[in-house]
Design an enzyme around this catalytic site. Sequence first.
Site, PDB file in Angstrom:
ATOM      1  CG  ASP A  95     172.549  40.957  85.215  1.00 14.01           C
ATOM      2  OD1 ASP A  95     173.425  40.721  86.079  1.00 14.01           O
ATOM      3  OD2 ASP A  95     172.086  42.087  85.028  1.00 14.01           O
ATOM      4  CG  ASP A  99     181.476  36.309  83.719  1.00 17.18           C
ATOM      5  OD1 ASP A  99     181.623  37.468  83.278  1.00 17.18           O
ATOM      6  OD2 ASP A  99     182.297  35.774  84.490  1.00 17.18           O
ATOM      7  CB  VAL A 100     179.652  40.035  79.334  1.00 21.98           C
ATOM      8  CG1 VAL A 100     178.134  40.030  79.278  1.00 21.98           C
ATOM      9  CG2 VAL A 100     180.161  41.039  80.363  1.00 21.98           C
ATOM     10  CG  ASN A 132     173.172  48.087  80.073  1.00 25.34           C
ATOM     11  OD1 ASN A 132     173.302  49.309  80.158  1.00 25.34           O
ATOM     12  ND2 ASN A 132     172.774  47.346  81.104  1.00 25.34           N
ATOM     13  CB  SER A 138     180.306  56.388  80.724  1.00 26.39           C
ATOM     14  OG  SER A 138     180.297  57.414  81.705  1.00 26.39           O
ATOM     15  CE1 TYR A 148     181.614  52.699  84.452  1.00 25.32           C
ATOM     16  CE2 TYR A 148     181.809  55.073  84.125  1.00 25.32           C
ATOM     17  CZ  TYR A 148     181.056  53.907  84.068  1.00 25.32           C
ATOM     18  OH  TYR A 148     179.759  53.951  83.624  1.00 25.32           O
TER      19      TYR A 148
END
Length: 268
Positions: free
Chosen positions: A38, A61-62, A85, A137, A150
């Site tokens: 995270d 940091d992805v 995730n 989502s 998003y």
Amino acid sequence: MTQAWAAGWAVVTGAGNGIGAVITRLAVKEGYRVAAWDVDGAALDALAADLGAACVPTVVDVSDEDSVVAAVAALPEAPQLLVNNAGIARFGPLLTLPAADWRIAVEVNLTGTFLVGRAVAARMIEAGGGAIVNMASINGIAAAPNAGAYTASKAGIVKLTEHMALEWGPEGVRVNCVAPGLINAGMSDAIYADPEVRRLRQSRVPQGRLGTAEDVADAVLFLASAKAGYISGQTIAVDGGITKTALMSMPRPRSVDSVGLDAARESD
């Protein structure tokens, strides 16, 4: 020599809070040692303090390839499971959405899934395989107004999952996707703080309730398990059926509720 864990190692991104923290807890319960990633170091430290040696916190940091590559290289062995995730929401009408909001949503949600997925998959393939679960989502299945970047970023994850499954399946890596619906956790906390909004939203769900972080975590760990061994390239909506309700509110004459041979005879 590293300690052996019943289910091997797992990597969970966005593990510090919300759904990610619940997934991490369930993965530990299922016997994994979890590399919890995270950008929120304090949240990771609190999680690790609670879970002990089964949780290894790492600030990652992805959306930063160097950060991802370094974190994957630091893993003591190839993970058996990756849960992509980590995510961020930037909502607003497309006509006025700042380009910076668009970019950060795409960078974290979609590019982050790609960067982490590719780096971890390479180690899985070297070790003989593994399972990846990406987090989309229902916004990535059915567009919603004012969802900004998003929706597009989550829809991209659905197709990226299929792409990963096709390319990495022959190498022993299964890749699937979970698409949460109206979940009373994580980024949705602010939405459900309003009791009337909560009531109206859950009234639209066929099951009559909002989902929980545990509902999502259960689906993720199922897809990681041997029971899902022949499932790959799929998107599972954990939504209580809400994505299938498009016709529920459409006006409909009662006369067509019985259509068939018997109904036709009755109308003669």
